[in-house]
Structure formats: structure tokens, C-alpha cells
Design a protein around this motif. Structure first.
Motif, PDB file in Angstrom:
ATOM      1  N   GLU A  96       0.849  -1.193   0.000  1.00 21.67           N
ATOM      2  CA  GLU A  96       0.000   0.000   0.000  1.00 21.67           C
ATOM      3  C   GLU A  96       0.881   1.239   0.000  1.00 21.67           C
ATOM      4  O   GLU A  96       1.805   1.371   0.800  1.00 21.67           O
ATOM      5  N   PHE A  97       0.559   2.138  -0.913  1.00 22.48           N
ATOM      6  CA  PHE A  97       1.301   3.392  -1.017  1.00 22.48           C
ATOM      7  C   PHE A  97       0.465   4.499  -0.386  1.00 22.48           C
ATOM      8  O   PHE A  97      -0.291   5.184  -1.044  1.00 22.48           O
ATOM      9  N   SER A  98       0.626   4.613   0.924  1.00 25.17           N
ATOM     10  CA  SER A  98      -0.111   5.599   1.702  1.00 25.17           C
ATOM     11  C   SER A  98       0.886   6.490   2.433  1.00 25.17           C
ATOM     12  O   SER A  98       1.944   6.806   1.896  1.00 25.17           O
ATOM     13  N   PHE A  99       0.567   6.867   3.659  1.00 21.93           N
ATOM     14  CA  PHE A  99       1.383   7.835   4.398  1.00 21.93           C
ATOM     15  C   PHE A  99       2.827   7.403   4.580  1.00 21.93           C
ATOM     16  O   PHE A  99       3.747   8.198   4.393  1.00 21.93           O
ATOM     17  N   GLU A 100       3.039   6.158   4.965  1.00 23.34           N
ATOM     18  CA  GLU A 100       4.407   5.701   5.189  1.00 23.34           C
ATOM     19  C   GLU A 100       5.227   5.796   3.900  1.00 23.34           C
ATOM     20  O   GLU A 100       6.381   6.234   3.920  1.00 23.34           O
TER      21      GLU A 100
ATOM     22  N   LYS B 110      11.494   9.457   1.350  1.00 25.74           N
ATOM     23  CA  LYS B 110      12.083  10.411   0.407  1.00 25.74           C
ATOM     24  C   LYS B 110      12.638   9.743  -0.846  1.00 25.74           C
ATOM     25  O   LYS B 110      12.425  10.233  -1.957  1.00 25.74           O
ATOM     26  N   ASN B 111      13.342   8.657  -0.689  1.00 29.08           N
ATOM     27  CA  ASN B 111      13.957   7.981  -1.826  1.00 29.08           C
ATOM     28  C   ASN B 111      12.902   7.523  -2.834  1.00 29.08           C
ATOM     29  O   ASN B 111      13.083   7.658  -4.045  1.00 29.08           O
TER      30      ASN B 111
ATOM     31  N   LEU C 299       9.230  -0.965  -3.691  1.00 34.89           N
ATOM     32  CA  LEU C 299       8.708  -2.105  -2.937  1.00 34.89           C
ATOM     33  C   LEU C 299       8.823  -1.840  -1.442  1.00 34.89           C
ATOM     34  O   LEU C 299       7.872  -2.065  -0.690  1.00 34.89           O
ATOM     35  N   TYR C 300       9.968  -1.355  -1.013  1.00 35.17           N
ATOM     36  CA  TYR C 300      10.177  -1.026   0.403  1.00 35.17           C
ATOM     37  C   TYR C 300       9.113  -0.039   0.884  1.00 35.17           C
ATOM     38  O   TYR C 300       8.470  -0.256   1.920  1.00 35.17           O
ATOM     39  N   ALA C 301       8.905   1.024   0.123  1.00 40.04           N
ATOM     40  CA  ALA C 301       7.915   2.032   0.514  1.00 40.04           C
ATOM     41  C   ALA C 301       6.506   1.437   0.567  1.00 40.04           C
ATOM     42  O   ALA C 301       5.725   1.751   1.464  1.00 40.04           O
ATOM     43  N   GLY C 302       6.191   0.563  -0.389  1.00 40.31           N
ATOM     44  CA  GLY C 302       4.870  -0.056  -0.420  1.00 40.31           C
ATOM     45  C   GLY C 302       4.632  -1.037   0.716  1.00 40.31           C
ATOM     46  O   GLY C 302       3.495  -1.273   1.125  1.00 40.31           O
ATOM     47  N   LEU C 303       5.696  -1.600   1.243  1.00 39.36           N
ATOM     48  CA  LEU C 303       5.587  -2.551   2.356  1.00 39.36           C
ATOM     49  C   LEU C 303       5.429  -1.847   3.711  1.00 39.36           C
ATOM     50  O   LEU C 303       4.907  -2.448   4.660  1.00 39.36           O
ATOM     51  N   LEU C 304       5.895  -0.628   3.830  1.00 41.47           N
ATOM     52  CA  LEU C 304       5.993   0.051   5.122  1.00 41.47           C
ATOM     53  C   LEU C 304       4.676   0.160   5.900  1.00 41.47           C
ATOM     54  O   LEU C 304       4.680   0.060   7.121  1.00 41.47           O
ATOM     55  N   GLU C 305       3.577   0.362   5.221  1.00 38.70           N
ATOM     56  CA  GLU C 305       2.300   0.612   5.895  1.00 38.70           C
ATOM     57  C   GLU C 305       1.809  -0.592   6.707  1.00 38.70           C
ATOM     58  O   GLU C 305       1.275  -0.434   7.796  1.00 38.70           O
ATOM     59  N   HIS C 306       1.979  -1.795   6.173  1.00 43.01           N
ATOM     60  CA  HIS C 306       1.378  -2.971   6.817  1.00 43.01           C
ATOM     61  C   HIS C 306       2.373  -4.021   7.309  1.00 43.01           C
ATOM     62  O   HIS C 306       2.040  -4.796   8.195  1.00 43.01           O
TER      63      HIS C 306
END
Length: 164
Positions: A14-18, A23-24, A75-82
Motif C-alpha cells: 500500500e502506497f499511503s502515508f508511510e 524520500k527515496n 517495494l520497500y515504501a509499499g511494504l511500510l504501511e502494513h
């Protein structure tokens, strides 16, 4: 939000707040969606079609060669939320594992995973949340207005010699 299954575990993407705070990821997303890959080498005249083609080819080559750096970041950014992972290196390891486990999947390539993650970003409203959609729209409008406002220099116009 979508799910990737890696090593028998479901990972929610999920590409949300996290993700928007990473930044990257935002930097790389801007470069891709703004077309900056295409124009950063742009040093050609208005009628220089060969220069323009070289710029497009070089920019595309830069973007493709950066995919191994872009995909782990996205992928890292998309994983951060959940299901936070420790860093981009861990996300890269998950992607590598995904490729080994799913060699026939369209997402089992850098471009395929990039395309999947970019679609997730669009669906999750990432570009709106970060303001990238408005920024790119504004840049495009300014570029269009600039190209329309290019005027012929006065010293290049023929002088009027009309008589009455």
C-alpha cells in the motif's frame, strides 16, 4: 492495496502515508512520472530532431538502467504501511525471492514489478497524496505555455516598406 505472496507469506502493498514519507521513493517516482529522465540531457535546438531523438533514447536507457534501484525503493515504501521491513536491502531480497518462486509471473522482472508497483501507487492515490500529480501537471502546462510563447526575434522580421 494489493498483495504479493513471497515465501508462503502474504505481503500487503500500500502506497499511503508511510510510503509518501519515504524520500527515496518520492524522488524516484518524481523522476519517472515527470519525464525528467527524458529531458535532463536535453541540449538541442528547437529544430534539432536528431538531438531530440538522442535525448529520448539516452533518457530511456537511463530509466531502464535505474530499474534495479527503483524497484527495491518502491517495494520497500509499499511494504511500510502494513508489514515494515528493515530497509531497501531486505525489500530487494524479497523481490529476488519472488522472482525465484514465480519465474513465469509478469512481475518477475524489474520492469514487470515496476509496472505493478506504479499501478499500485496510482490506485492508492500516492501521486495525489505526495502532490506529484499536481506538480507534473503544472510543469506540463508551463512547458506548453513556454513552447507557445516562443516569439521570433524582432531583428529577424522583414521590415515593412509599404507605401500609401
Amino acid at each position: 492495496m494489493k498483495t504479493l505472496t513471497i515465501g508462503g507469506k502474504d505481503y500487503k502493498i500500500e502506497f499511503s502515508f508511510e510510503a509518501a514519507e519515504h524520500k527515496n521513493c518520492v524522488d524516484k517516482a518524481f523522476k519517472v512520472v515527470s519525464g525528467s529522465y527524458m529531458v535532463r540531457r536535453g541540449n538541442f535546438g528547437e529544430d534539432d530532431k536528431q538531438g531530440m531523438m538522442e535525448m529520448v533514447i539516452d533518457g530511456t536507457a537511463d530509466m531502464v538502467s535505474d530499474m534495479p534501484l527503483v524497484v527495491p525503493s518502491f517495494l520497500y515504501a509499499g511494504l511500510l504501511e502494513h508489514n515494515p521491513v528493515s530497509d531497501e536491502a531486505e525489500a530487494k531480497g524479497l523481490f529476488k525471492q519472488f522472482i525465484k518462486e514465480n519465474p513465469e509471473d509478469d512481475r518477475a522482472s524489474f520492469y514487470g514489478m515496476f509496472d505493478f508497483l506504479k499501478q499500485c501507487m496510482e490506485e492508492d492515490g500516492f501521486f495525489k497524496l505526495t502532490g506529484l500529480d499536481k506538480l507534473v501537471e503544472k510543469m506540463n502546462q508551463e512547458a506548453e505555455a513556454k513552447s507557445k510563447s516562443v516569439k521570433t526575434p524582432q531583428d529577424r522580421k522583414k521590415k515593412s516598406t509599404g507605401t500609401k
